[in-house]
Motif scaffolding. Structure first.
Motif, PDB file in Angstrom:
ATOM      1  N   GLN A  29       9.775   5.226   2.204  1.00  0.00           N
ATOM      2  CA  GLN A  29       9.425   4.328   3.310  1.00  0.00           C
ATOM      3  C   GLN A  29       8.218   3.478   2.961  1.00  0.00           C
ATOM      4  O   GLN A  29       8.172   2.306   3.297  1.00  0.00           O
ATOM      5  N   THR A  30       7.223   4.062   2.292  1.00  0.00           N
ATOM      6  CA  THR A  30       6.066   3.260   1.873  1.00  0.00           C
ATOM      7  C   THR A  30       5.710   3.586   0.422  1.00  0.00           C
ATOM      8  O   THR A  30       5.971   4.691  -0.066  1.00  0.00           O
ATOM      9  N   TYR A  79       2.344  16.715   5.580  1.00  0.00           N
ATOM     10  CA  TYR A  79       3.713  16.469   5.127  1.00  0.00           C
ATOM     11  C   TYR A  79       3.703  16.192   3.629  1.00  0.00           C
ATOM     12  O   TYR A  79       2.642  15.960   3.024  1.00  0.00           O
ATOM     13  N   ALA A  93       3.817   2.218  13.979  1.00  0.00           N
ATOM     14  CA  ALA A  93       3.470   1.658  12.681  1.00  0.00           C
ATOM     15  C   ALA A  93       3.372   2.777  11.650  1.00  0.00           C
ATOM     16  O   ALA A  93       2.793   3.827  11.916  1.00  0.00           O
ATOM     17  N   ILE A  94       3.949   2.560  10.476  1.00  0.00           N
ATOM     18  CA  ILE A  94       3.826   3.544   9.400  1.00  0.00           C
ATOM     19  C   ILE A  94       2.957   2.998   8.272  1.00  0.00           C
ATOM     20  O   ILE A  94       2.629   3.710   7.341  1.00  0.00           O
ATOM     21  N   ALA A  95       2.582   1.740   8.356  1.00  0.00           N
ATOM     22  CA  ALA A  95       1.720   1.139   7.336  1.00  0.00           C
ATOM     23  C   ALA A  95       1.204  -0.182   7.873  1.00  0.00           C
ATOM     24  O   ALA A  95       1.703  -0.697   8.888  1.00  0.00           O
ATOM     25  N   ASN A 114      -3.243  13.833  12.023  1.00  0.00           N
ATOM     26  CA  ASN A 114      -1.986  14.309  11.470  1.00  0.00           C
ATOM     27  C   ASN A 114      -1.640  15.710  11.936  1.00  0.00           C
ATOM     28  O   ASN A 114      -0.501  16.132  11.841  1.00  0.00           O
ATOM     29  N   TYR A 156      -2.285  -0.879   3.522  1.00  0.00           N
ATOM     30  CA  TYR A 156      -2.660   0.514   3.785  1.00  0.00           C
ATOM     31  C   TYR A 156      -1.428   1.314   4.172  1.00  0.00           C
ATOM     32  O   TYR A 156      -0.629   0.869   4.990  1.00  0.00           O
ATOM     33  N   ASN A 157      -1.285   2.475   3.536  1.00  0.00           N
ATOM     34  CA  ASN A 157      -0.232   3.379   4.022  1.00  0.00           C
ATOM     35  C   ASN A 157      -0.721   4.789   4.298  1.00  0.00           C
ATOM     36  O   ASN A 157      -0.104   5.501   5.074  1.00  0.00           O
ATOM     37  N   LEU A 158      -1.816   5.196   3.660  1.00  0.00           N
ATOM     38  CA  LEU A 158      -2.312   6.565   3.847  1.00  0.00           C
ATOM     39  C   LEU A 158      -3.822   6.572   3.728  1.00  0.00           C
ATOM     40  O   LEU A 158      -4.390   5.754   3.002  1.00  0.00           O
ATOM     41  N   PRO A 159      -4.491   7.505   4.411  1.00  0.00           N
ATOM     42  CA  PRO A 159      -5.924   7.671   4.171  1.00  0.00           C
ATOM     43  C   PRO A 159      -6.168   8.296   2.789  1.00  0.00           C
ATOM     44  O   PRO A 159      -5.572   9.316   2.461  1.00  0.00           O
ATOM     45  N   ASN A 197      -2.923   2.618  10.472  1.00  0.00           N
ATOM     46  CA  ASN A 197      -1.625   2.391  11.123  1.00  0.00           C
ATOM     47  C   ASN A 197      -1.854   1.995  12.572  1.00  0.00           C
ATOM     48  O   ASN A 197      -1.153   1.161  13.121  1.00  0.00           O
ATOM     49  N   THR A 223       5.372   7.718   0.827  1.00  0.00           N
ATOM     50  CA  THR A 223       5.725   8.566   1.974  1.00  0.00           C
ATOM     51  C   THR A 223       7.197   8.391   2.295  1.00  0.00           C
ATOM     52  O   THR A 223       7.806   7.363   1.959  1.00  0.00           O
ATOM     53  N   ALA A 252      -8.233  10.061  10.449  1.00  0.00           N
ATOM     54  CA  ALA A 252      -6.782  10.042  10.399  1.00  0.00           C
ATOM     55  C   ALA A 252      -6.197  11.420  10.101  1.00  0.00           C
ATOM     56  O   ALA A 252      -5.168  11.790  10.640  1.00  0.00           O
ATOM     57  N   ASP A 273      -7.397   5.694  10.473  1.00  0.00           N
ATOM     58  CA  ASP A 273      -5.967   5.528  10.672  1.00  0.00           C
ATOM     59  C   ASP A 273      -5.673   4.054  10.919  1.00  0.00           C
ATOM     60  O   ASP A 273      -5.649   3.590  12.051  1.00  0.00           O
TER      61      ASP A 273
END
Ligand code: NAG
Ligand code: NAG
Length: 353
Positions: free
Chosen positions: A96-97, A39, A181-183, A278, A139-142, A166, A83, A274, A164
Motif C-alpha cells: 500500500q505504501t 503491525y 489517510a494512510i500516507a 497505533n 510520509y508513510n510511517l513515523p 497521516n 506497509t 504516532a 502522525d
C-alpha cells in the motif's frame, strides 16, 4: 606429497586470522532496524550510486522484531518501510505504501512516494557520517534514527518524525485508503510544480523557499527535511558504530529533550506521538492532530523503568550482522552456530591424516 600439507597450513593460518581480518576490513557500521509498530512492515534499503547494495534490499519485519545490517565504510543510501504488503512465494506482490517495483527485495528500486526516508552517508576511515530523515518524498510511517556507540565528536542528535502526519496531512495531500489517510504526499509529488519541487527557476537554495505545505511538515517534525533545500536544520553528523532506525518508536524510547524536535508531544507527562496511537483503534474522525486521542489505558511500552525504553529483541545474524531473510532466520542462525566450530577440526583432520 609435501604440497597439500603446505596448502593446509596456509588455510589454517587464514582461518586463525579470519576474525581479525573481518574486524579490520569488514563492516564498520551497523544499522539496527527495529519495528515498534503494532503491525508487520517491510523495510527496504537502497544504496546510493557507487556503493554496493546491503546484504538485503527488502525484508519482512514483524511487530517487536529487529534486524541488524552491516554496511561498509563510505556506504551511502536510504532506508524506509513498506506497509500493507502482500507477496507470493516468489516474492512478487504489492504494498500500500513505499512499494519498490512490486518485489520483496527492492534490488535497486527506490520507494514509491510517499515514504518517510532515512538517508545516510557513512564516513571513510573514521570520518564523520551524515544522516537525516526526509519527508521530501512524503510520509508513510513515523521513523526515528538514533546514533549509538559514538566514537567521535559530533552532536549526534536523534532525528526523525514521530508525529502522525497521516492525520495532520492537508486533505489535498492525503493518500486515502478505506476509512482514512494512510500516507501524506509531498506538495511536489501532488502538484508537480517547480516551486514545490525546487526545480526549474526554483532550482537553487536561494530561490526555493519553504511553502505552506512544507511548513506543515516542518512544524510537525522540526528535524526532518520538509523540502529539498531544508539542509540547515535537517542534516546531522556523527561518528557512530550503529544507527538504530526505529519505526513507530514510542515516546519513551527517546530523550525528553528531543521529544518536541522529533514531533512527539508530551501531554500530561505522557507521549501522544504516532506510535502510541497505533496501540489503540484510531477514531473514525480524522485530522485532530497529535494528541486528539485519549491516552490508552495500558502502556505496553513502559516496561523498562524510568524513561521506559522498550527494547524489542535483537536478532543479530552472524558477525557484523549478516543479513538473514526473516523466513530463514531460525535455520540460518543455528547453521552458523553449529557448523563453524567444526570447521577447524575438519581442516585439521583433512590436513594431518
Ligand atoms: C542537537 O543536540 C545538541 C545537544 O547535543 C543541541 O544543543 C542542538 O540544539 C541539537 N540540534 C538540533 C537541531 O536540535
Ligand atoms: C499511516 O498510514 C500507514 C499506512 O497504512 C500506517 O501503517 C501507519 O500506521 C499510519 N501512521 C500512523 C502514525 O498511524
Amino acid at each position: 606429497m609435501g604440497e597439500p600439507r603446505h596448502h593446509c597450513k596456509l588455510w589454517l593460518l587464514l582461518l586463525a586470522l579470519a576474525p581479525w581480518l573481518h574486524a579490520s576490513t569488514g563492516a564498520a557500521t551497523t544499522f539496527t532496524i527495529a519495528n515498534y509498530c503494532a503491525y508487520t512492515i517491510w523495510p527496504g534499503t537502497l544504496a546510493g550510486s557507487g556503493t554496493p547494495q546491503l546484504s538485503t534490499t527488502g525484508f519482512e519485519l514483524g511487530p517487536g522484531q529487529t534486524v541488524r545490517l552491516a554496511a561498509p565504510p563510505a556506504w551511502s543510501g536510504r532506508m524506509w518501510a513498506r506497509t500493507g504488503c502482500v507477496f507470493d512465494a516468489a516474492g512478487a506482490g504489492v504494498c500500500q505504501t513505499g512499494d519498490c517495483g512490486g518485489r520483496m527485495e527492492c534490488r535497486g528500486a527506490g520507494a514509491t512516494p510517499p515514504a518517510t526516508l532515512f538517508e545516510v552517508t557513512l564516513g571513510k576511515g573514521g570520518g564523520e557520517d551524515f544522516y537525516d530523515v526526509s519527508l521530501v518524498d512524503g510520509y508513510n510511517l513515523p521513523v526515528v534514527a538514533i546514533p549509538r556507540a559514538l566514537r567521535g565528536p559530533g552532536a549526534c542528535n536523534a532525528t526523525g518524525c514521530l508525529a502522525d502526519l497521516n492525520r495532520s496531512c492537508p486533505t489535498e495531500l492525503q493518500v486515502v485508503y478505506g476509512a482514512g489517510a494512510i500516507a501524506c504526499r509531498s506538495a511536489c509529488e501532488a502538484f508537480g510544480q517547480d516551486r514545490y519541487c525546487c526545480s526549474g527557476a526554483y532550482g537553487t537554495p536561494a530561490a526555493c523557499r519553504p511553502t505552506s505545505y512544507s511548513s506543515v511538515f516542518k512544524m510537525a517534525c522540526p528535524r526532518a527535511y520538509s523540502y529539498a533545500y531544508d539542509d540547515s536544520t535537517s542534516t546531522f553528523t556523527c561518528s557512530a558504530d550503529d544507527y538504530t532506525v526505529a519505526f513507530c518508536l514510542p515516546t519513551s524510547g527517546i530523550k525528553e529533550s528531543d521529544a518536541v524536535f522529533l514531533g512527539a508531544q508530551i501531554i500530561g507527562g505522557r507521549g501522544t506521538g504516532a506510535a502510541e496511537a497505533n496501540d489503540i483503534a484510531p477514531p473514525a474522525y480524522g485530522n485532530g492532530g497529535a494528541g486528539a486521542y485519549p491516552p490508552p489505558t495500558s502502556d505496553s511500552y513502559s516496561g523498562g523503568g524510568p524513561g521506559g525504553a522498550y527494547l524489542p529483541p535483537v536478532y543479530n545474524y552472524g558477525p557484523g550482522g549478516d543479513r538473514i531473510p526473516p523466513a530463514m532466520r531460525i535455520s540460518s542462525a543455528s547453521t552458523t552456530t553449529y557448523i563453524r566450530p567444526w570447521l577447524p577440526l575438519l581442516l585439521l583432520l583433512l590436513c594431518f591424516t
